[in-house]
Design a protein around this motif. Sequence first.
Motif, PDB file in Angstrom:
ATOM      1  N   ASP A   8     -38.178 -72.222  94.601  1.00  7.44           N
ATOM      2  CA  ASP A   8     -36.809 -71.960  94.170  1.00  7.44           C
ATOM      3  C   ASP A   8     -36.100 -73.206  93.637  1.00  7.44           C
ATOM      4  OD1 ASP A   8     -36.703 -73.082  96.700  1.00  7.44           O
ATOM      5  OD2 ASP A   8     -35.078 -71.783  97.408  1.00  7.44           O
ATOM      6  N   ASN A   9     -36.405 -74.402  94.170  1.00  6.18           N
ATOM      7  CA  ASN A   9     -35.741 -75.612  93.671  1.00  6.18           C
ATOM      8  C   ASN A   9     -36.075 -75.870  92.197  1.00  6.18           C
ATOM      9  OD1 ASN A   9     -34.431 -76.230  96.071  1.00  6.18           O
ATOM     10  ND2 ASN A   9     -36.095 -77.495  96.836  1.00  6.18           N
ATOM     11  N   LEU A  10     -37.371 -75.823  91.874  1.00  8.88           N
ATOM     12  CA  LEU A  10     -37.753 -76.017  90.483  1.00  8.88           C
ATOM     13  C   LEU A  10     -37.298 -74.840  89.623  1.00  8.88           C
ATOM     14  CD1 LEU A  10     -41.314 -77.637  90.697  1.00  8.88           C
ATOM     15  CD2 LEU A  10     -39.081 -78.734  90.435  1.00  8.88           C
ATOM     16  N   GLY A  11     -37.232 -73.652  90.214  1.00  8.15           N
ATOM     17  CA  GLY A  11     -36.718 -72.503  89.485  1.00  8.15           C
ATOM     18  C   GLY A  11     -35.276 -72.699  89.053  1.00  8.15           C
ATOM     19  N   ILE A  12     -34.469 -73.260  89.945  1.00 11.16           N
ATOM     20  CA  ILE A  12     -33.071 -73.556  89.602  1.00 11.16           C
ATOM     21  C   ILE A  12     -33.010 -74.582  88.472  1.00 11.16           C
ATOM     22  CG2 ILE A  12     -30.959 -74.645  90.453  1.00 11.16           C
ATOM     23  CD1 ILE A  12     -31.583 -73.344  93.191  1.00 11.16           C
ATOM     24  N   ALA A  13     -33.853 -75.610  88.553  1.00  9.27           N
ATOM     25  CA  ALA A  13     -33.878 -76.623  87.493  1.00  9.27           C
ATOM     26  C   ALA A  13     -34.282 -76.020  86.159  1.00  9.27           C
ATOM     27  CB  ALA A  13     -34.837 -77.751  87.877  1.00  9.27           C
ATOM     28  N   ILE A  14     -35.259 -75.138  86.181  1.00 10.68           N
ATOM     29  CA  ILE A  14     -35.703 -74.484  84.944  1.00 10.68           C
ATOM     30  C   ILE A  14     -34.574 -73.679  84.327  1.00 10.68           C
ATOM     31  CG2 ILE A  14     -37.202 -72.641  84.054  1.00 10.68           C
ATOM     32  CD1 ILE A  14     -39.310 -73.659  86.141  1.00 10.68           C
ATOM     33  N   TYR A  15     -33.912 -72.859  85.138  1.00  8.30           N
ATOM     34  CA  TYR A  15     -32.849 -72.018  84.571  1.00  8.30           C
ATOM     35  C   TYR A  15     -31.652 -72.855  84.134  1.00  8.30           C
ATOM     36  CZ  TYR A  15     -29.713 -68.234  83.619  1.00  8.30           C
ATOM     37  OH  TYR A  15     -28.853 -67.383  82.969  1.00  8.30           O
ATOM     38  N   THR A  16     -31.354 -73.916  84.871  1.00 10.44           N
ATOM     39  CA  THR A  16     -30.241 -74.797  84.486  1.00 10.44           C
ATOM     40  C   THR A  16     -30.484 -75.400  83.112  1.00 10.44           C
ATOM     41  OG1 THR A  16     -29.746 -75.335  86.796  1.00 10.44           O
ATOM     42  CG2 THR A  16     -28.945 -76.866  85.120  1.00 10.44           C
ATOM     43  N   ASN A  17     -31.724 -75.807  82.844  1.00 11.84           N
ATOM     44  CA  ASN A  17     -32.042 -76.450  81.557  1.00 11.84           C
ATOM     45  C   ASN A  17     -32.204 -75.454  80.420  1.00 11.84           C
ATOM     46  OD1 ASN A  17     -32.044 -78.874  82.916  1.00 11.84           O
ATOM     47  ND2 ASN A  17     -34.261 -79.126  82.910  1.00 11.84           N
ATOM     48  N   SER A  18     -32.830 -74.324  80.703  1.00 13.45           N
ATOM     49  CA  SER A  18     -33.263 -73.439  79.613  1.00 13.45           C
ATOM     50  C   SER A  18     -32.497 -72.130  79.502  1.00 13.45           C
ATOM     51  CB  SER A  18     -34.747 -73.100  79.786  1.00 13.45           C
ATOM     52  OG  SER A  18     -34.942 -72.294  80.940  1.00 13.45           O
ATOM     53  N   LYS A  19     -31.838 -71.721  80.582  1.00 13.26           N
ATOM     54  CA  LYS A  19     -31.204 -70.391  80.666  1.00 13.26           C
ATOM     55  C   LYS A  19     -32.239 -69.289  80.441  1.00 13.26           C
ATOM     56  CE  LYS A  19     -27.123 -72.036  81.434  1.00 13.26           C
ATOM     57  NZ  LYS A  19     -27.543 -73.424  81.663  1.00 13.26           N
ATOM     58  N   ARG A  20     -33.468 -69.577  80.799  1.00  8.35           N
ATOM     59  CA  ARG A  20     -34.570 -68.635  80.673  1.00  8.35           C
ATOM     60  C   ARG A  20     -35.405 -68.690  81.950  1.00  8.35           C
ATOM     61  NH1 ARG A  20     -31.878 -68.225  76.516  1.00  8.35           N
ATOM     62  NH2 ARG A  20     -32.647 -67.534  74.465  1.00  8.35           N
ATOM     63  N   GLY A  21     -36.654 -68.241  81.867  1.00  3.58           N
ATOM     64  CA  GLY A  21     -37.537 -68.252  83.012  1.00  3.58           C
ATOM     65  C   GLY A  21     -38.893 -68.825  82.663  1.00  3.58           C
ATOM     66  N   VAL A  22     -39.955 -68.276  83.272  1.00  3.74           N
ATOM     67  CA  VAL A  22     -41.288 -68.845  83.100  1.00  3.74           C
ATOM     68  C   VAL A  22     -42.311 -67.746  82.850  1.00  3.74           C
ATOM     69  CG1 VAL A  22     -40.707 -70.765  84.628  1.00  3.74           C
ATOM     70  CG2 VAL A  22     -41.907 -68.759  85.572  1.00  3.74           C
ATOM     71  N   LEU A  47     -37.013 -79.309  79.134  1.00  3.47           N
ATOM     72  CA  LEU A  47     -36.557 -78.006  78.648  1.00  3.47           C
ATOM     73  C   LEU A  47     -35.127 -78.077  78.137  1.00  3.47           C
ATOM     74  CD1 LEU A  47     -37.873 -75.711  81.551  1.00  3.47           C
ATOM     75  CD2 LEU A  47     -38.877 -75.960  79.258  1.00  3.47           C
ATOM     76  N   VAL A  48     -34.857 -77.336  77.064  1.00  2.00           N
ATOM     77  CA  VAL A  48     -33.500 -77.181  76.558  1.00  2.00           C
ATOM     78  C   VAL A  48     -33.204 -75.685  76.469  1.00  2.00           C
ATOM     79  CG1 VAL A  48     -33.563 -79.338  75.258  1.00  2.00           C
ATOM     80  CG2 VAL A  48     -34.237 -77.210  74.133  1.00  2.00           C
ATOM     81  N   GLU A  49     -31.938 -75.346  76.273  1.00  4.37           N
ATOM     82  CA  GLU A  49     -31.547 -73.937  76.261  1.00  4.37           C
ATOM     83  C   GLU A  49     -32.329 -73.161  75.196  1.00  4.37           C
ATOM     84  OE1 GLU A  49     -27.570 -71.097  76.072  1.00  4.37           O
ATOM     85  OE2 GLU A  49     -27.390 -73.251  76.445  1.00  4.37           O
ATOM     86  N   GLY A  50     -32.864 -72.036  75.610  1.00  4.25           N
ATOM     87  CA  GLY A  50     -33.672 -71.214  74.716  1.00  4.25           C
ATOM     88  C   GLY A  50     -35.162 -71.398  74.890  1.00  4.25           C
ATOM     89  N   GLU A 104     -29.568 -66.135  89.588  1.00 11.79           N
ATOM     90  CA  GLU A 104     -29.045 -65.165  88.624  1.00 11.79           C
ATOM     91  C   GLU A 104     -29.461 -65.531  87.201  1.00 11.79           C
ATOM     92  OE1 GLU A 104     -24.794 -63.101  87.310  1.00 11.79           O
ATOM     93  OE2 GLU A 104     -24.867 -64.550  88.953  1.00 11.79           O
ATOM     94  N   GLY A 105     -30.070 -64.581  86.502  1.00  8.33           N
ATOM     95  CA  GLY A 105     -30.504 -64.789  85.127  1.00  8.33           C
ATOM     96  C   GLY A 105     -31.941 -65.243  84.984  1.00  8.33           C
TER      97      GLY A 105
END
Length: 310
Positions: A157-171, A135-138, A187-188
């Motif tokens: 939550d661990n993978l959730g943090i990784a997702i937001y760190t990479n993408s600044k989005r969600g799922v 994943l990249v931002e966006g 947050e976010g």
Amino acid sequence: MNKITLACLVCLSTFTLESFAQQISPTPDQIKALTVEWEGERFPDGRPKVSDEYLERLKAISMEEAWGILRNKGYNNQFENDWIILDDNEVMTGRAVTAQYMPFREDVNNMVKKVGKEEGRAQSGGTNSWPIDGLVEGDIYVADSYGKIADGTLIGDNLGIAIYTNSKRGVIFNGAVRDMAGLDKIEGFNLWIKGHDPSYIQEMMLTTINYPIRMGRATVLPGDAVLANKWGVIFIPAHLVADLVINAEFTALRDQFGHLRLQEKKYTAGEIDSRWSEKIKSDFMNWLNSKNDLPMSKAELDAYLKDRNW
């Protein structure tokens, strides 16, 4: 049959058997063939790169406006609703990264792991981390896990943090997550899912990344623009985003003007709700020209009106 159509058919036929045995994700050329109508910038993996500007403007567009425009263009299967949402006051837009999960079958799972190792994918943890690594931002991680809830939780939550760190989005999952309380603290981060459960993922496997997938009523391609809000999720083919945005923005302006004039009792409901007279059109254009908060540039509006059929 033209050469482009033939190339797409050949590409899709290889998705089902031969290519799958060699790769978890399509090659960039295969994704380009699948999204051949997109003429703009692409990511290194081949996905269309819808601009950040359009993704931001997409947030203000209603589901009805987007759905109506897609239907008029013959895209009838791009919407899905009935979601559990972490924060339904927020709107999320982004570019789809797709993943497909299936019920576990040992021989297929062994092949997926073997191919993933050859592709240099992470060998520690489960294969459900693989879509997150790229994943990249966006990006928005869009996964079809066939609606499985108990033992079907794709992330905590661990993978959730990784997702937001990479993408600044969600799922957006046709399936489930675990640890909603922990995910809510990121947050976010936001999510659209079909359920949640305290169980861990079991008896299911990742099969592909960035192939076409089904999300309930919708077909999703890698690079589709995603609009998700409290009213549902719509997946917009990348090549239609620019046209959809300007059309929806103009429709919203027409509605704003019409509501204003109805409140002022300047025109009747019948006059506003039918084909506009030249008098109303002129009034609308004067109102448009006086506005300083248009969602589009003046140049975009002028170009749109030039071809507009009232």
